[in-house]
Design a protein around this motif. Structure first.
Motif, short mmCIF file in Angstrom:
data_model
loop_
_atom_site.label_atom_id
_atom_site.label_comp_id
_atom_site.label_asym_id
_atom_site.label_seq_id
_atom_site.Cartn_x
_atom_site.Cartn_y
_atom_site.Cartn_z
N ILE A 58 -9.30 -24.48 7.35
CA ILE A 58 -10.53 -25.26 7.22
C ILE A 58 -11.11 -24.91 5.87
O ILE A 58 -11.49 -23.76 5.63
CB ILE A 58 -11.52 -24.98 8.36
N ASP A 59 -11.13 -25.89 4.98
CA ASP A 59 -11.55 -25.69 3.60
C ASP A 59 -10.82 -24.50 2.97
O ASP A 59 -11.40 -23.67 2.27
CB ASP A 59 -13.07 -25.51 3.49
N GLY A 60 -9.53 -24.38 3.26
CA GLY A 60 -8.69 -23.35 2.68
C GLY A 60 -8.68 -22.02 3.42
O GLY A 60 -7.87 -21.16 3.11
N ASP A 61 -9.58 -21.84 4.37
CA ASP A 61 -9.64 -20.58 5.13
C ASP A 61 -8.81 -20.69 6.40
O ASP A 61 -8.95 -21.65 7.17
CB ASP A 61 -11.08 -20.24 5.52
N HIS A 62 -7.96 -19.70 6.64
CA HIS A 62 -7.13 -19.67 7.84
C HIS A 62 -8.01 -19.37 9.04
O HIS A 62 -8.58 -18.28 9.14
CB HIS A 62 -6.03 -18.62 7.67
N GLU A 63 -8.13 -20.33 9.95
CA GLU A 63 -8.99 -20.16 11.13
C GLU A 63 -8.20 -19.94 12.42
O GLU A 63 -8.64 -19.18 13.28
CB GLU A 63 -9.91 -21.37 11.31
N TYR A 64 -7.09 -20.62 12.58
CA TYR A 64 -6.27 -20.54 13.79
C TYR A 64 -4.81 -20.72 13.41
O TYR A 64 -4.50 -21.22 12.33
CB TYR A 64 -6.62 -21.66 14.79
N THR A 65 -3.94 -20.38 14.35
CA THR A 65 -2.54 -20.74 14.26
C THR A 65 -2.15 -21.25 15.64
O THR A 65 -2.50 -20.64 16.66
CB THR A 65 -1.65 -19.54 13.88
N ILE A 66 -1.48 -22.39 15.68
CA ILE A 66 -0.95 -22.90 16.94
C ILE A 66 0.57 -22.82 16.87
O ILE A 66 1.15 -22.83 15.78
CB ILE A 66 -1.43 -24.35 17.24
N ASP A 67 1.20 -22.71 18.03
CA ASP A 67 2.65 -22.68 18.02
C ASP A 67 3.20 -23.88 18.79
O ASP A 67 2.44 -24.68 19.33
CB ASP A 67 3.20 -21.34 18.52
N ARG A 68 4.52 -23.99 18.83
CA ARG A 68 5.18 -25.16 19.41
C ARG A 68 5.09 -25.22 20.94
O ARG A 68 5.54 -26.18 21.53
CB ARG A 68 6.62 -25.22 18.96
N VAL A 69 4.50 -24.20 21.57
CA VAL A 69 4.31 -24.22 23.02
C VAL A 69 2.83 -24.10 23.38
O VAL A 69 2.48 -23.58 24.44
CB VAL A 69 5.17 -23.16 23.75
N GLY A 70 1.95 -24.59 22.50
CA GLY A 70 0.54 -24.75 22.82
C GLY A 70 -0.34 -23.53 22.74
O GLY A 70 -1.51 -23.59 23.12
#
Length: 178
Positions: A58-70
């Motif tokens: 979000i505006d260049g800041d890493h806020e979350y990571t999601i993976d291929r299983v939700g």
């Protein structure tokens, strides 16, 4: 003296561990199947990027990571939420975070969608009365990416909701998003 410090350190570690939220149910096995590619959502005041790695910026800041299983984690790789195959979205400590479908999502306090991501990428917000609001446009979210983008959209809106100022005295941060 050394024994007292050791006991204090162990007690502090136990207290910290006791405050760690439990991951969502089914965390180990995962939930809904997602496709992850590069996509961007431009709003009036933010640029949200979904990277092929699952990182959400979000505006260049890493806020979350999601993976291929939700699974959704924070930048420290701590569990935040899990998208179940049926669309249920469950946070840590088994908190209901709403429902995320292919093209729309609803928060836990509403029985109807508050946002839709239509096939052309347009993001439409819905207020309690069903009035529509343009919330920007996703690029790169057509086809199999649609549910991933809908999930990220819901995450961002829940985050905004949790951070908005409230009148009067309040304790806590709403649904627990940072």
């Amino acid at each position: 003296m050394n024994r007292a410090r050791t006991c204090t350190a162990i007690a502090a570690a136990l207290l910290i561990g006791a405050c760690t939220p439990d991951p969502p149910p089914q965390w180990q096995t995962g939930g809904a199947q997602l496709v992850l590619n590069k996509a961007t959502w431009e709003t009036d005041d933010e640029l949200i990027e979904l990277m092929p790695s699952g990182a959400v910026l979000i505006d260049g800041d890493h806020e979350y990571t999601i993976d291929r299983v939700g699974r959704v984690v924070d930048p420290d790789n701590e569990p935040v939420a899990l998208l179940l195959p049926d669309g249920g979205f469950i946070g840590t400590d088994d908190r209901n975070l709403g429902h995320v479908g292919i093209t729309n999502a609803a928060p836990p306090w509403r029985g109807t969608a508050w946002v839709a991501v239509v096939p052309n990428g347009q993001v439409i917000g819905f207020d309690e009365d069903g009035e529509r609001e343009n919330l920007g446009v996703w690029r790169g979210c057509n086809g199999p990416m649609q549910r991933s983008c809908t999930l990220v959209t819901h995450l961002v809106l829940i985050r905004r909701f949790a951070r908005r100022p409230r009148g009067g005295v309040s304790i806590g941060v709403g649904v627990g998003f940072r």
